[in-house]
Design a protein around this motif. Sequence first.
Motif, short mmCIF file in Angstrom:
data_model
loop_
_atom_site.label_atom_id
_atom_site.label_comp_id
_atom_site.label_asym_id
_atom_site.label_seq_id
_atom_site.Cartn_x
_atom_site.Cartn_y
_atom_site.Cartn_z
N TRP A 149 0.86 -1.18 0.00
CA TRP A 149 0.00 0.00 0.00
C TRP A 149 0.90 1.23 0.00
CZ3 TRP A 149 -3.66 -1.53 4.64
CH2 TRP A 149 -4.31 -2.74 4.33
N ARG A 150 0.97 1.93 -1.13
CA ARG A 150 1.93 3.01 -1.28
C ARG A 150 1.28 4.38 -1.34
NH1 ARG A 150 6.67 0.21 -1.76
NH2 ARG A 150 7.66 2.24 -1.47
N ILE A 157 0.07 -1.89 11.77
CA ILE A 157 -0.01 -3.32 12.06
C ILE A 157 -1.01 -4.02 11.14
CG2 ILE A 157 -1.78 -3.15 13.87
CD1 ILE A 157 -0.17 -5.34 15.39
N ASN A 158 -0.62 -5.18 10.66
CA ASN A 158 -1.44 -6.01 9.78
C ASN A 158 -1.85 -5.29 8.49
OD1 ASN A 158 -1.28 -7.99 11.72
ND2 ASN A 158 -3.30 -7.61 12.57
N SER A 159 -1.06 -4.30 8.10
CA SER A 159 -1.31 -3.62 6.84
C SER A 159 -0.19 -3.97 5.87
CB SER A 159 -1.36 -2.10 7.05
OG SER A 159 -0.07 -1.57 7.21
N PRO A 166 4.57 -0.25 3.42
CA PRO A 166 6.01 -0.44 3.60
C PRO A 166 6.53 0.50 4.69
CG PRO A 166 5.44 -0.09 1.28
CD PRO A 166 4.24 0.28 2.09
N MET A 167 7.18 -0.04 5.69
CA MET A 167 7.59 0.78 6.83
C MET A 167 8.60 1.85 6.44
SD MET A 167 5.91 -0.04 9.59
CE MET A 167 6.74 0.04 11.17
N ALA A 210 11.03 2.13 14.69
CA ALA A 210 12.20 2.82 15.21
C ALA A 210 13.41 2.69 14.29
CB ALA A 210 12.54 2.31 16.61
N GLU A 211 13.34 1.81 13.30
CA GLU A 211 14.40 1.73 12.30
C GLU A 211 14.35 2.92 11.34
OE1 GLU A 211 14.33 -2.01 10.28
OE2 GLU A 211 14.09 -3.17 12.14
#
Length: 348
Positions: free
Chosen positions: A239-240, A262-264, A267-268, A305-306
Amino acid sequence: MTKAAHTDVLFPTTIAGSLPKPAWLAEPNKLWAPWRLQGEELDTAKDDATLIAIKLQEDAGIDIVGDGEQARQHFVHGFLEAVDGIDFNKRVEMGIRNDRYKAMCPTVVGELKLRHRVHAREARLARAHTTRKLKFTLPGPMTIVDTIADAHYGDRIKMAFAFAALLNQEVRGLAADGVDVIQFDEPAFNVYMDAAAGWGIEALHRAIDGVDCTSAVHICYGYGIPANIEWKATLGAEWRQYEKFFPALAKSRIDQVSLECINSHVPMNVLKLLDGKDVLIGVIDVATDKVETPEEVAAVIGKAAEYVPAQKIIACTNCGMAPMRREIAALKLEALGRGAALARKTYG
Protein backbone atom coordinates in the motif's frame (compact mmCIF):
# COMPACT_ATOMS: atom_id res chain seq x y z
CA MET A 1 1.50 24.80 16.62
CA THR A 2 4.75 23.80 18.25
CA LYS A 3 3.87 23.07 21.87
CA ALA A 4 5.04 19.60 22.91
CA ALA A 5 2.37 17.02 23.54
CA HIS A 6 4.61 14.24 24.74
CA THR A 7 4.77 12.67 28.14
CA ASP A 8 8.09 11.96 29.81
CA VAL A 9 8.02 8.30 28.77
CA LEU A 10 9.46 6.84 25.58
CA PHE A 11 6.83 5.55 23.13
CA PRO A 12 3.83 7.25 24.76
CA THR A 13 0.44 5.78 23.87
CA THR A 14 -2.79 7.24 22.55
CA ILE A 15 -5.89 6.23 20.58
CA ALA A 16 -6.91 7.31 17.08
CA GLY A 17 -10.24 8.64 18.31
CA SER A 18 -13.42 6.66 18.84
CA LEU A 19 -14.20 3.92 21.35
CA PRO A 20 -17.32 1.71 21.42
CA LYS A 21 -20.30 3.27 23.15
CA PRO A 22 -22.10 1.55 26.05
CA ALA A 23 -25.28 -0.29 25.04
CA TRP A 24 -27.32 2.00 27.29
CA LEU A 25 -26.15 5.00 25.25
CA ALA A 26 -26.35 3.77 21.64
CA GLU A 27 -27.01 0.60 19.70
CA PRO A 28 -23.79 -1.42 19.96
CA ASN A 29 -21.43 -2.66 17.25
CA LYS A 30 -22.65 -0.20 14.64
CA LEU A 31 -21.48 2.94 12.91
CA TRP A 32 -24.15 5.68 12.87
CA ALA A 33 -25.64 3.89 15.89
CA PRO A 34 -29.02 5.32 17.00
CA TRP A 35 -29.11 6.92 20.45
CA ARG A 36 -31.06 5.08 23.15
CA LEU A 37 -32.14 8.29 24.95
CA GLN A 38 -33.27 11.82 24.23
CA GLY A 39 -32.97 15.34 25.64
CA GLU A 40 -31.34 15.89 29.02
CA GLU A 41 -31.16 12.16 29.67
CA LEU A 42 -29.09 11.76 26.50
CA ASP A 43 -26.77 14.62 27.45
CA THR A 44 -26.18 13.14 30.89
CA ALA A 45 -25.59 9.68 29.42
CA LYS A 46 -23.02 11.13 27.01
CA ASP A 47 -21.22 12.70 29.97
CA ASP A 48 -21.19 9.40 31.83
CA ALA A 49 -19.88 7.53 28.78
CA THR A 50 -17.14 10.12 28.29
CA LEU A 51 -15.92 9.66 31.86
CA ILE A 52 -15.96 5.87 31.46
CA ALA A 53 -13.94 6.16 28.25
CA ILE A 54 -11.29 8.25 30.02
CA LYS A 55 -11.12 5.82 32.96
CA LEU A 56 -10.82 2.87 30.58
CA GLN A 57 -7.84 4.49 28.87
CA GLU A 58 -6.16 5.46 32.12
CA ASP A 59 -6.56 1.94 33.51
CA ALA A 60 -4.95 0.55 30.34
CA GLY A 61 -1.94 2.85 30.74
CA ILE A 62 -2.76 5.17 27.86
CA ASP A 63 -0.68 8.32 28.19
CA ILE A 64 -2.51 10.79 25.93
CA VAL A 65 -6.23 10.21 26.40
CA GLY A 66 -9.32 11.29 24.47
CA ASP A 67 -13.06 11.50 24.99
CA GLY A 68 -13.62 8.38 22.87
CA GLU A 69 -16.05 10.43 20.74
CA GLN A 70 -18.83 9.26 23.06
CA ALA A 71 -20.99 12.34 22.48
CA ARG A 72 -20.94 11.99 18.68
CA GLN A 73 -22.99 9.65 16.56
CA HIS A 74 -20.43 9.91 13.75
CA PHE A 75 -16.99 11.49 13.57
CA VAL A 76 -17.98 13.84 10.72
CA HIS A 77 -21.66 14.50 11.38
CA GLY A 78 -21.02 15.13 15.06
CA PHE A 79 -19.40 18.37 13.95
CA LEU A 80 -21.87 19.17 11.18
CA GLU A 81 -24.86 19.16 13.55
CA ALA A 82 -23.76 22.57 14.90
CA VAL A 83 -23.36 24.18 11.45
CA ASP A 84 -25.93 26.47 9.83
CA GLY A 85 -26.30 26.17 6.07
CA ILE A 86 -26.76 22.39 6.16
CA ASP A 87 -30.13 20.73 5.57
CA PHE A 88 -30.23 17.36 7.36
CA ASN A 89 -33.69 16.69 5.92
CA LYS A 90 -32.35 16.99 2.39
CA ARG A 91 -30.29 13.81 2.34
CA VAL A 92 -28.65 12.52 -0.81
CA GLU A 93 -27.22 9.06 -1.33
CA MET A 94 -23.58 9.57 -2.21
CA GLY A 95 -20.67 7.36 -3.05
CA ILE A 96 -17.99 8.54 -0.64
CA ARG A 97 -14.24 7.84 -0.55
CA ASN A 98 -14.32 7.65 -4.35
CA ASP A 99 -17.44 5.45 -4.34
CA ARG A 100 -16.02 2.91 -1.88
CA TYR A 101 -19.40 2.83 -0.16
CA LYS A 102 -22.72 4.64 -0.14
CA ALA A 103 -24.08 6.91 2.58
CA MET A 104 -27.10 9.14 3.01
CA CYS A 105 -25.51 12.57 3.36
CA PRO A 106 -27.03 15.94 4.29
CA THR A 107 -26.79 18.85 1.87
CA VAL A 108 -25.09 22.23 2.09
CA VAL A 109 -27.79 24.69 1.05
CA GLY A 110 -26.35 28.06 2.15
CA GLU A 111 -23.40 29.88 3.65
CA LEU A 112 -21.77 27.83 6.39
CA LYS A 113 -21.71 29.26 9.92
CA LEU A 114 -21.25 27.81 13.40
CA ARG A 115 -24.31 28.31 15.59
CA HIS A 116 -22.27 27.79 18.75
CA ARG A 117 -19.32 25.86 20.13
CA VAL A 118 -19.54 22.22 19.06
CA HIS A 119 -17.58 20.14 21.57
CA ALA A 120 -17.08 22.43 24.57
CA ARG A 121 -19.12 20.26 26.95
CA GLU A 122 -17.23 17.01 26.43
CA ALA A 123 -13.82 18.69 26.10
CA ARG A 124 -14.23 20.59 29.38
CA LEU A 125 -15.59 17.49 31.10
CA ALA A 126 -12.64 15.42 29.94
CA ARG A 127 -10.14 18.12 30.93
CA ALA A 128 -11.66 18.35 34.40
CA HIS A 129 -11.39 14.60 35.00
CA THR A 130 -7.92 13.67 33.80
CA THR A 131 -4.46 14.96 34.62
CA ARG A 132 -3.02 13.31 31.52
CA LYS A 133 -2.40 14.93 28.17
CA LEU A 134 -5.75 15.34 26.40
CA LYS A 135 -6.32 14.86 22.69
CA PHE A 136 -9.45 15.87 20.84
CA THR A 137 -10.41 14.79 17.33
CA LEU A 138 -12.20 16.65 14.56
CA PRO A 139 -12.99 15.73 10.96
CA GLY A 140 -10.60 17.23 8.42
CA PRO A 141 -11.87 19.59 5.70
CA MET A 142 -11.26 17.21 2.79
CA THR A 143 -13.04 14.34 4.54
CA ILE A 144 -15.98 16.60 5.41
CA VAL A 145 -16.54 17.66 1.80
CA ASP A 146 -16.30 14.01 0.76
CA THR A 147 -19.12 13.19 3.21
CA ILE A 148 -21.67 15.88 2.36
CA ALA A 149 -23.65 16.98 -0.69
CA ASP A 150 -23.22 20.51 -2.08
CA ALA A 151 -26.08 22.62 -3.41
CA HIS A 152 -24.52 26.02 -2.64
CA TYR A 153 -20.77 26.46 -3.18
CA GLY A 154 -20.41 24.63 -6.48
CA ASP A 155 -16.72 24.09 -5.82
CA ARG A 156 -15.24 21.36 -3.63
CA ILE A 157 -12.15 23.36 -2.66
CA LYS A 158 -14.08 26.53 -1.83
CA MET A 159 -16.42 24.51 0.39
CA ALA A 160 -13.47 22.78 2.09
CA PHE A 161 -11.94 26.12 3.05
CA ALA A 162 -15.30 27.33 4.35
CA PHE A 163 -15.37 24.28 6.64
CA ALA A 164 -11.72 24.87 7.57
CA ALA A 165 -12.64 28.34 8.82
CA LEU A 166 -15.37 26.85 11.02
CA LEU A 167 -12.98 24.19 12.29
CA ASN A 168 -10.55 26.96 13.21
CA GLN A 169 -13.20 28.59 15.38
CA GLU A 170 -13.78 25.32 17.23
CA VAL A 171 -10.05 24.58 17.50
CA ARG A 172 -9.46 27.95 19.16
CA GLY A 173 -12.16 27.09 21.66
CA LEU A 174 -10.74 23.63 22.34
CA ALA A 175 -7.30 25.09 22.94
CA ALA A 176 -8.82 27.52 25.44
CA ASP A 177 -10.56 24.55 27.11
CA GLY A 178 -7.15 23.04 27.87
CA VAL A 179 -6.87 20.46 25.07
CA ASP A 180 -3.21 19.56 24.40
CA VAL A 181 -3.51 17.87 20.99
CA ILE A 182 -6.04 18.58 18.28
CA GLN A 183 -6.22 15.90 15.61
CA PHE A 184 -7.91 16.13 12.23
CA ASP A 185 -9.15 12.85 10.75
CA GLU A 186 -8.48 12.71 7.02
CA PRO A 187 -9.14 9.22 5.62
CA ALA A 188 -9.90 10.98 2.32
CA PHE A 189 -6.16 11.73 1.99
CA ASN A 190 -5.58 8.05 1.15
CA VAL A 191 -8.09 8.28 -1.70
CA TYR A 192 -7.37 11.68 -3.29
CA MET A 193 -3.59 11.68 -2.91
CA ASP A 194 -2.70 14.50 -5.32
CA ALA A 195 -5.31 16.83 -3.85
CA ALA A 196 -4.16 15.89 -0.33
CA ALA A 197 -0.62 17.06 -1.10
CA GLY A 198 -2.00 20.37 -2.34
CA TRP A 199 -5.21 21.96 -1.12
CA GLY A 200 -5.85 19.24 1.46
CA ILE A 201 -2.83 20.28 3.54
CA GLU A 202 -3.50 23.98 2.94
CA ALA A 203 -7.04 23.53 4.29
CA LEU A 204 -5.54 21.98 7.43
CA HIS A 205 -3.25 24.99 7.75
CA ARG A 206 -6.32 27.23 7.65
CA ALA A 207 -7.91 25.11 10.39
CA ILE A 208 -4.93 25.55 12.76
CA ASP A 209 -4.28 29.25 12.14
CA GLY A 210 -3.37 31.11 15.31
CA VAL A 211 -3.69 28.15 17.68
CA ASP A 212 -0.90 27.27 20.10
CA CYS A 213 -1.24 23.58 20.82
CA THR A 214 -0.07 20.42 19.09
CA SER A 215 -1.71 19.57 15.78
CA ALA A 216 -2.08 16.10 14.29
CA VAL A 217 -3.58 14.53 11.20
CA HIS A 218 -4.84 10.94 11.22
CA ILE A 219 -4.74 9.18 7.85
CA CYS A 220 -5.80 5.55 7.86
CA TYR A 221 -7.48 3.06 5.58
CA GLY A 222 -10.77 3.25 7.43
CA TYR A 223 -12.83 1.54 10.11
CA GLY A 224 -12.94 -2.24 10.26
CA ILE A 225 -16.20 -2.42 8.29
CA PRO A 226 -16.80 -4.73 5.30
CA ALA A 227 -16.56 -1.98 2.65
CA ASN A 228 -13.13 -0.94 3.87
CA ILE A 229 -11.86 -4.50 4.29
CA GLU A 230 -12.96 -5.31 0.75
CA TRP A 231 -11.26 -2.17 -0.58
CA LYS A 232 -7.99 -3.01 1.15
CA ALA A 233 -8.03 -6.39 -0.57
CA THR A 234 -7.80 -4.59 -3.93
CA LEU A 235 -4.72 -2.52 -3.04
CA GLY A 236 -2.14 -5.19 -3.77
CA ALA A 237 0.88 -6.46 -1.91
CA GLU A 238 2.13 -2.98 -1.00
CA TRP A 239 0.00 0.00 0.00
CA ARG A 240 1.93 3.01 -1.28
CA GLN A 241 -0.67 5.76 -0.93
CA TYR A 242 1.20 7.41 1.94
CA GLU A 243 4.36 8.08 -0.06
CA LYS A 244 2.43 10.30 -2.48
CA PHE A 245 1.71 13.00 0.10
CA PHE A 246 4.01 12.33 3.08
CA PRO A 247 6.76 14.57 1.60
CA ALA A 248 4.29 17.46 1.51
CA LEU A 249 3.18 16.69 5.08
CA ALA A 250 6.82 16.69 6.20
CA LYS A 251 7.07 20.29 4.97
CA SER A 252 3.73 21.29 6.51
CA ARG A 253 2.94 23.04 9.78
CA ILE A 254 1.20 19.94 11.14
CA ASP A 255 3.14 18.53 14.11
CA GLN A 256 2.07 14.87 14.13
CA VAL A 257 1.00 12.29 11.56
CA SER A 258 -1.03 9.22 12.52
CA LEU A 259 -1.00 6.20 10.22
CA GLU A 260 -1.99 2.55 9.92
CA CYS A 261 0.81 -0.01 10.39
CA ILE A 262 -0.01 -3.32 12.06
CA ASN A 263 -1.44 -6.01 9.78
CA SER A 264 -1.31 -3.62 6.84
CA HIS A 265 0.72 -3.69 3.65
CA VAL A 266 2.23 -0.26 4.23
CA PRO A 267 6.01 -0.44 3.60
CA MET A 268 7.59 0.78 6.83
CA ASN A 269 10.30 2.67 4.95
CA VAL A 270 7.69 5.30 3.97
CA LEU A 271 8.05 6.57 7.54
CA LYS A 272 11.35 8.13 6.49
CA LEU A 273 9.32 10.58 4.41
CA LEU A 274 7.96 12.17 7.61
CA ASP A 275 11.33 13.44 8.80
CA GLY A 276 10.90 15.90 11.65
CA LYS A 277 7.34 14.94 12.55
CA ASP A 278 6.02 13.00 15.51
CA VAL A 279 4.67 9.77 14.06
CA LEU A 280 1.69 7.96 15.58
CA ILE A 281 2.27 4.33 14.69
CA GLY A 282 -0.84 2.16 14.41
CA VAL A 283 0.00 -0.93 16.48
CA ILE A 284 -3.57 -2.10 17.18
CA ASP A 285 -5.68 -3.56 14.36
CA VAL A 286 -9.30 -2.38 14.51
CA ALA A 287 -10.45 -4.70 11.72
CA THR A 288 -10.20 -7.89 13.76
CA ASP A 289 -11.34 -9.12 17.18
CA LYS A 290 -8.02 -10.88 17.68
CA VAL A 291 -6.28 -9.14 20.57
CA GLU A 292 -2.64 -8.29 19.96
CA THR A 293 0.01 -9.56 22.35
CA PRO A 294 2.38 -7.07 23.98
CA GLU A 295 5.16 -8.73 21.99
CA GLU A 296 3.37 -8.04 18.70
CA VAL A 297 2.81 -4.42 19.63
CA ALA A 298 6.42 -3.96 20.71
CA ALA A 299 7.68 -5.54 17.49
CA VAL A 300 5.83 -2.99 15.34
CA ILE A 301 7.24 -0.16 17.46
CA GLY A 302 10.72 -1.62 17.08
CA LYS A 303 10.35 -1.83 13.31
CA ALA A 304 9.18 1.78 13.15
CA ALA A 305 12.20 2.82 15.21
CA GLU A 306 14.40 1.73 12.30
CA TYR A 307 13.01 4.68 10.31
CA VAL A 308 11.82 7.22 12.91
CA PRO A 309 13.79 8.50 15.92
CA ALA A 310 12.48 6.70 19.00
CA GLN A 311 11.61 9.97 20.76
CA LYS A 312 9.33 10.85 17.81
CA ILE A 313 7.25 7.65 18.01
CA ILE A 314 3.82 7.52 19.65
CA ALA A 315 2.04 4.15 19.79
CA CYS A 316 -1.58 4.32 18.61
CA THR A 317 -4.47 2.34 17.18
CA ASN A 318 -4.82 1.96 13.41
CA CYS A 319 -8.17 3.74 13.43
CA GLY A 320 -11.19 4.33 15.64
CA MET A 321 -12.86 1.46 17.48
CA ALA A 322 -16.48 2.68 17.31
CA PRO A 323 -18.01 -0.45 15.69
CA MET A 324 -16.05 -2.90 17.87
CA ARG A 325 -17.32 -4.95 20.81
CA ARG A 326 -16.56 -3.07 24.02
CA GLU A 327 -14.86 -5.97 25.76
CA ILE A 328 -12.54 -6.50 22.79
CA ALA A 329 -11.69 -2.80 22.63
CA ALA A 330 -10.82 -2.82 26.33
CA LEU A 331 -8.47 -5.77 25.86
CA LYS A 332 -6.84 -4.08 22.88
CA LEU A 333 -6.25 -0.93 24.92
CA GLU A 334 -4.54 -3.05 27.56
CA ALA A 335 -2.38 -4.64 24.84
CA LEU A 336 -1.45 -1.16 23.63
CA GLY A 337 -0.33 -0.06 27.08
CA ARG A 338 1.53 -3.26 27.86
CA GLY A 339 3.13 -3.43 24.41
CA ALA A 340 4.51 0.09 24.67
CA ALA A 341 5.89 -0.70 28.15
CA LEU A 342 7.62 -3.76 26.70
CA ALA A 343 9.03 -1.68 23.84
CA ARG A 344 10.54 0.76 26.34
CA LYS A 345 12.38 -2.12 28.02
CA THR A 346 13.46 -3.63 24.69
CA TYR A 347 14.37 -0.57 22.61
CA GLY A 348 14.69 2.24 25.15
